[in-house]
Design an enzyme around this catalytic site. Sequence first.
Site, mmCIF file in Angstrom:
data_model
loop_
_atom_site.group_PDB
_atom_site.id
_atom_site.type_symbol
_atom_site.label_atom_id
_atom_site.label_comp_id
_atom_site.label_asym_id
_atom_site.label_seq_id
_atom_site.Cartn_x
_atom_site.Cartn_y
_atom_site.Cartn_z
ATOM 1 N N GLU A 69 0.924 -1.270 0.063
ATOM 2 C CA GLU A 69 -0.002 0.043 0.073
ATOM 3 C C GLU A 69 0.853 1.239 -0.097
ATOM 4 O O GLU A 69 0.914 2.190 0.858
ATOM 5 C CB GLU A 69 -0.973 -0.224 1.154
ATOM 6 C CG GLU A 69 -1.889 -1.270 1.146
ATOM 7 C CD GLU A 69 -3.327 -1.109 1.950
ATOM 8 O OE1 GLU A 69 -3.416 -0.255 2.828
ATOM 9 O OE2 GLU A 69 -4.000 -1.965 1.755
ATOM 10 N N GLU A 71 -5.079 -8.596 -0.411
ATOM 11 C CA GLU A 71 -5.714 -8.400 0.939
ATOM 12 C C GLU A 71 -7.341 -8.404 0.323
ATOM 13 O O GLU A 71 -7.408 -7.341 -0.211
ATOM 14 C CB GLU A 71 -5.309 -6.966 1.455
ATOM 15 C CG GLU A 71 -4.054 -7.202 2.263
ATOM 16 C CD GLU A 71 -3.655 -5.881 3.028
ATOM 17 O OE1 GLU A 71 -4.559 -5.255 3.363
ATOM 18 O OE2 GLU A 71 -2.456 -5.740 3.165
HETATM 19 O O1 AHR Z 1 -5.203 -5.642 6.750
HETATM 20 C C1 AHR Z 1 -5.144 -4.593 7.664
HETATM 21 C C2 AHR Z 1 -4.686 -3.515 7.039
HETATM 22 O O2 AHR Z 1 -5.258 -3.193 5.903
HETATM 23 C C3 AHR Z 1 -3.413 -4.000 6.190
HETATM 24 O O3 AHR Z 1 -2.254 -3.670 7.164
HETATM 25 C C4 AHR Z 1 -3.069 -2.796 5.075
HETATM 26 O O4 AHR Z 1 -2.373 -3.211 4.034
HETATM 27 C C5 AHR Z 1 -4.466 -2.493 4.753
HETATM 28 O O5 AHR Z 1 -4.882 -0.967 4.864
#
Ligand code: AHR
Length: 493
Positions: A173, A297
């Site tokens: 991210e 994710e």
């Molecule tokens: O999964 C929780 C968080 O969500 C992670 O650390 C991040 O990459 C995303 O914003």
Amino acid sequence: MISMRINANGKKGTISRYLYGQFAEHLGRCVYEGLWVGEDSPIPNTEGIRDDVLEALRKLRIPVLRWPGGCFADEYHWMDGIGPASERPRMINNHWGGVEENNHFGTHEFLRLCELLGAEPYISGNVGSGTVREMQMWVEYITFDGESPMANLRRRNGRQEPWRLPFFGVGNENWGCGGHMRPEYYADLYRHYQTYVRHYGGNKVYKIACGANSDDYRWTEVLMREAGRFMDGLSLHYYTLPTGNWHGVKGSATAFGAKEWFQTLKHTLRMEELIVRHSGIMDRYDPEGRVGLIIDEWGAWYDVEPGTNPGFLYQQNTLRDALIAGINLNLFHNYSRRVKMANIAQMVNVLQAMVLTEGEKMLLTPTYHVFDMYKVHQDAELLEVAFESPAYTMDGVSIPQLSVSASVDAQGVIHLSLCNLHHAEGAALSCELDGSGARSVSGKVLTHAALNAHNTFEKPDEVAPADFKGAAFADGKLRIELPPASVVVLALA
Ligand code: AHR
């Protein structure tokens, strides 16, 4: 009656087992307590990793595990997590509750966890606050077999042989917590950092670039244009929030009714549009489909359980999460030409977890059961399924009532996974199987009379799979009666 046709000869490519990947971050009670209790814990453990959780997760055949973050990855300095535990520095976990991180779970412990799970490691490196040299040395430490400062350091820390490191993420991210970068800037950094992620000996690293936040198509465009040829995979993050509101109330994990159920499933279905549009951009730069879309994710994100640390992202998991899991896995299967890996967030005690723990107690969530039921699709051949889903309508808005995917495994068994999204209505299907002599059917169903049913430490089996009696062959066709709000997986042989 809904007509469906499965073409057993219409193989559409392999459903990568890596679509069943998981993610474990140094966040809340995922790593500490959830996975790692330390060797001196009264909780039975193997080299510090708790046995109950290990045993449960092993059953899922987890193919790949992403670590150490998440946002944590871009503040993590791996050298803090090697050597004698008592000498490892303590730091602040700035992103997640500002709690102390004692670094007792580091590289060796993570790679041991992967060995015990039978999962392949996927490490996310630090671009946001780490150096190129630090990243280079981490890969050398883990994978180099010969004489080198890092390989020798590894040996001094007790590990003679290198490990395999098949997957490496260059940042996380970086448009947000990983440095608030513009795609042009990150694309250059990606090119720079990845140069020093070496393939030592027989270890070929699949390099994953940080991809877009949900519908940031410009990010994908710039990354593919400027750095596409240097990457093997490009990530995508998308979370399902009942309200869709990141800055206010996200929605409760358990206190909801039919309206929130519908809204949440509608939001999770948005994953299809995201896959299609990001893939469309990737297709222009990479028509052969060499670069994988890596959804590293995904999952449901609710308001935390009342009374818990807001930085720990601890949430319950209901039948609605089972549907979210089933729908997304079906989408990943159906778009597996481009989607090569997915990692649900997260494995234990955080967001849409497989397993929840409290002290020495552990429970399996409805999401766990879906992963268990669906694992038969791993590395199977995707099959063509033709059908038209009826609409599921609420307040004048419609979404498809059914989500479906099918595959055939190496033994020739066809697996059909079906989600009935409707909170109150069942669905009757008549399915023709072209090119298959299958005449026997068995299956499992996950459902409950209450939409918000969930497992608790007092009632850990409130939501659990049962044998499915609603499918039978008649006149050469497969008849299926799906209950409302259900996930079903059938085996046809
Ligand atoms: O999964 C929780 C968080 O969500 C992670 O650390 C991040 O990459 C995303 O914003």
